[in-house]
Enzyme design. Structure first.
Site, PDB file in Angstrom:
ATOM      1  CE  LYS A   1      50.780  48.545  44.378  1.00 11.85           C
ATOM      2  NZ  LYS A   1      50.340  47.231  44.750  1.00 11.85           N
TER       3      LYS A   1
ATOM      4  CG  LEU B   1      37.189  51.560  40.653  1.00 10.61           C
ATOM      5  CD1 LEU B   1      36.846  53.041  40.722  1.00 10.61           C
ATOM      6  CD2 LEU B   1      36.107  50.781  39.914  1.00 10.61           C
TER       7      LEU B   1
ATOM      8  CE  LYS C   1      47.441  49.895  37.609  1.00 16.27           C
ATOM      9  NZ  LYS C   1      46.242  49.633  38.352  1.00 16.27           N
TER      10      LYS C   1
HETATM   11  P1  NAD Z   1      39.749  43.713  38.418  1.00 18.82           P
HETATM   12  O1  NAD Z   1      39.788  44.125  36.988  1.00 18.82           O
HETATM   13  O2  NAD Z   1      39.621  42.253  38.766  1.00 18.82           O
HETATM   14  O3  NAD Z   1      38.531  44.475  39.165  1.00 18.82           O
HETATM   15  C1  NAD Z   1      38.135  45.783  38.884  1.00 18.82           C
HETATM   16  C2  NAD Z   1      36.611  45.841  38.992  1.00 18.82           C
HETATM   17  O4  NAD Z   1      36.195  47.202  38.782  1.00 18.82           O
HETATM   18  C3  NAD Z   1      35.876  44.985  37.938  1.00 18.82           C
HETATM   19  O5  NAD Z   1      34.954  44.123  38.589  1.00 18.82           O
HETATM   20  C4  NAD Z   1      35.163  46.017  37.064  1.00 18.82           C
HETATM   21  O6  NAD Z   1      33.926  45.563  36.547  1.00 18.82           O
HETATM   22  C5  NAD Z   1      34.981  47.165  38.041  1.00 18.82           C
HETATM   23  N1  NAD Z   1      34.767  48.458  37.382  1.00 18.82           N
HETATM   24  C6  NAD Z   1      35.503  49.027  36.395  1.00 18.82           C
HETATM   25  N2  NAD Z   1      34.976  50.228  36.051  1.00 18.82           N
HETATM   26  C7  NAD Z   1      33.892  50.410  36.844  1.00 18.82           C
HETATM   27  C8  NAD Z   1      32.923  51.443  36.959  1.00 18.82           C
HETATM   28  N3  NAD Z   1      32.965  52.529  36.165  1.00 18.82           N
HETATM   29  N4  NAD Z   1      31.944  51.301  37.864  1.00 18.82           N
HETATM   30  C9  NAD Z   1      31.886  50.201  38.659  1.00 18.82           C
HETATM   31  N5  NAD Z   1      32.755  49.174  38.591  1.00 18.82           N
HETATM   32  C10 NAD Z   1      33.756  49.291  37.697  1.00 18.82           C
HETATM   33  O7  NAD Z   1      41.072  44.328  39.088  1.00 18.82           O
HETATM   34  P2  NAD Z   1      41.803  43.866  40.453  1.00 18.82           P
HETATM   35  O8  NAD Z   1      42.787  42.789  40.170  1.00 18.82           O
HETATM   36  O9  NAD Z   1      40.750  43.659  41.496  1.00 18.82           O
HETATM   37  O10 NAD Z   1      42.658  45.185  40.781  1.00 18.82           O
HETATM   38  C11 NAD Z   1      42.045  46.368  41.260  1.00 18.82           C
HETATM   39  C12 NAD Z   1      43.126  47.365  41.641  1.00 18.82           C
HETATM   40  O11 NAD Z   1      43.969  46.795  42.653  1.00 18.82           O
HETATM   41  C13 NAD Z   1      44.048  47.756  40.481  1.00 18.82           C
HETATM   42  O12 NAD Z   1      44.310  49.138  40.552  1.00 18.82           O
HETATM   43  C14 NAD Z   1      45.309  46.927  40.739  1.00 18.82           C
HETATM   44  O13 NAD Z   1      46.478  47.539  40.210  1.00 18.82           O
HETATM   45  C15 NAD Z   1      45.324  46.882  42.265  1.00 18.82           C
HETATM   46  N6  NAD Z   1      46.038  45.724  42.835  1.00 18.82           N
HETATM   47  C16 NAD Z   1      45.784  44.464  42.364  1.00 18.82           C
HETATM   48  C17 NAD Z   1      46.453  43.380  42.917  1.00 18.82           C
HETATM   49  C18 NAD Z   1      46.187  41.968  42.406  1.00 18.82           C
HETATM   50  O14 NAD Z   1      46.953  41.054  42.771  1.00 18.82           O
HETATM   51  N7  NAD Z   1      45.136  41.734  41.621  1.00 18.82           N
HETATM   52  C19 NAD Z   1      47.360  43.571  43.972  1.00 18.82           C
HETATM   53  C20 NAD Z   1      47.570  44.857  44.469  1.00 18.82           C
HETATM   54  C21 NAD Z   1      46.885  45.928  43.882  1.00 18.82           C
END
Ligand code: NAD
Length: 296
Positions: A171, A65, A246
């Site tokens: 992390k 999330l 972030k």
């Molecule tokens: P994203 O915004 O693409 O995906 C998050 C998903 O969560 C969305 O599909 C959203 O609809 C869903 N969501 C939000 N609230 C919800 C709820 N109450 N119930 C159900 N679904 C819900 O984000 P992301 O890029 O996939 O990143 C996710 C996590 O991973 C973050 O914490 C980010 O910091 C971490 N992260 C991301 C990356 C990257 O390169 N994107 C790399 C390492 C870590």
């Protein structure tokens, strides 16, 4: 193979969910965005129409999330995971959230009789799709043993970092170092170029000398020496400025609480915050090279 719930099928979660299916797990997938659920179903998951439906009968609940408030809401909100999971279910949160939020979630879960593990990842969307993420896991040993086979299906490396929240500690400390080292690498390449040394020659020397670091050898911010790096596609992410910002904010907030001195972390945060403010949130974080060269 296990019956799993997966909640949060965004940029990262969709690939992770697909790899769990590929490994033979029965995955019940939920997201607020119906298109994300459709994509998970196309990859072989079963659509769940609510959190309650996803976690019914699940041995492990995996979440990916955006931030701490979403994690709290999904696990402990009305009709959330804790209200619907069966006894003995393990909670596995892979989101990047504050150390304190993660420790609070572990405590709330323990009070409700569940084991909660924080398991943030290193590696971006390509690693999520390729099943080559690195997981840093915090929480009790028994929870770790249960989570390990699930994480293995999505991972190149899995580390048990210690008690609740320690995955998040690893992390943010790692990513603070990454933010600092990337800016330093950009400064060094820019200085070398300005003084008449081309990027490839400087790379050949420094990558085998004491300046060597991951930001240089795997992700070189100067175009040329590392063909797969975002610098060769006009800094298209990759790992965006907004994501680095972030993680730096999380690191510095925790540093303040812990009384840890982080002068370079603060400076890195200022530099990324300015890029973000100036409309470059979507640029790869190595695009700080453009700022240092005075191009943006
Ligand atoms: P994203 O915004 O693409 O995906 C998050 C998903 O969560 C969305 O599909 C959203 O609809 C869903 N969501 C939000 N609230 C919800 C709820 N109450 N119930 C159900 N679904 C819900 O984000 P992301 O890029 O996939 O990143 C996710 C996590 O991973 C973050 O914490 C980010 O910091 C971490 N992260 C991301 C990356 C990257 O390169 N994107 C790399 C390492 C870590």
């Amino acid at each position: 193979m296990s019956r799993l719930a997966f909640i949060g099928l965004g940029n990262m979660g969709s690939g992770m969910c697909a790899n769990l299916v590929k490994a033979g797990h029965e995955v019940h997938a939920f997201d607020l965005n119906p298109d994300a659920v459709k994509q998970a179903v196309a990859a072989g998951a079963t659509a769940a129409e609510s959190i309650a439906a996803a976690v019914k009968g699940a041995e492990v609940v995996v979440t990916m999330l955006p931030a701490g408030k979403h994690v709290d809401q999904v696990y402990f909100g009305e009709n959330g995971v804790a209200a619907n999971a069966g006894p003995g279910t393990t909670f596995l949160d892979c989101s990047t959230i504050a150390v304190e939020e993660s420790r609070e979630a572990a405590k709330k879960a323990a009070d409700a009789g569940f084991s909660y593990m924080d398991a943030p990842v290193s590696g971006g969307v390509a690693a999520a799709e390729g099943g080559t993420l690195t997981f840093m896991v915090g929480g009790p040993k028994e929870g770790y043993e249960k989570a390990k086979p699930v994480l293995d299906a999505m991972a190149k490396n899995v580390f048990h970092a210690g008690d609740a929240g320690n995955g998040q500690v690893a992390k943010i400390a790692n990513n603070m170092l990454l933010g600092i080292s990337m800016i330093g690498t950009c400064e060094a390449f820019n200085l070398a170029e300005k003084l008449g040394l081309d990027a490839q020659t400087f790379f050949d020397i420094s990558s085998t000398a004491s300046g060597q670091c991951w930001s240089m050898t795997s992700y070189c911010p100067a175009p040329g020496p590392v063909p797969a790096a975002p610098s060769n596609r006009d800094y298209k992410p990759g790992f965006a400025v907004a994501m680095m910002l972030k993680d730096l904010k999380l690191a510095l907030a925790s540093a303040e609480g812990a009384g840890a001195d982080t002068p370079l972390g603060e400076h890195a945060q200022d530099i990324y915050a300015k890029l973000d403010e100036d409309g470059h949130a979507g640029l790869d974080f190595s695009g700080v090279m453009k700022r240092i060269r005075g191009e943006i």
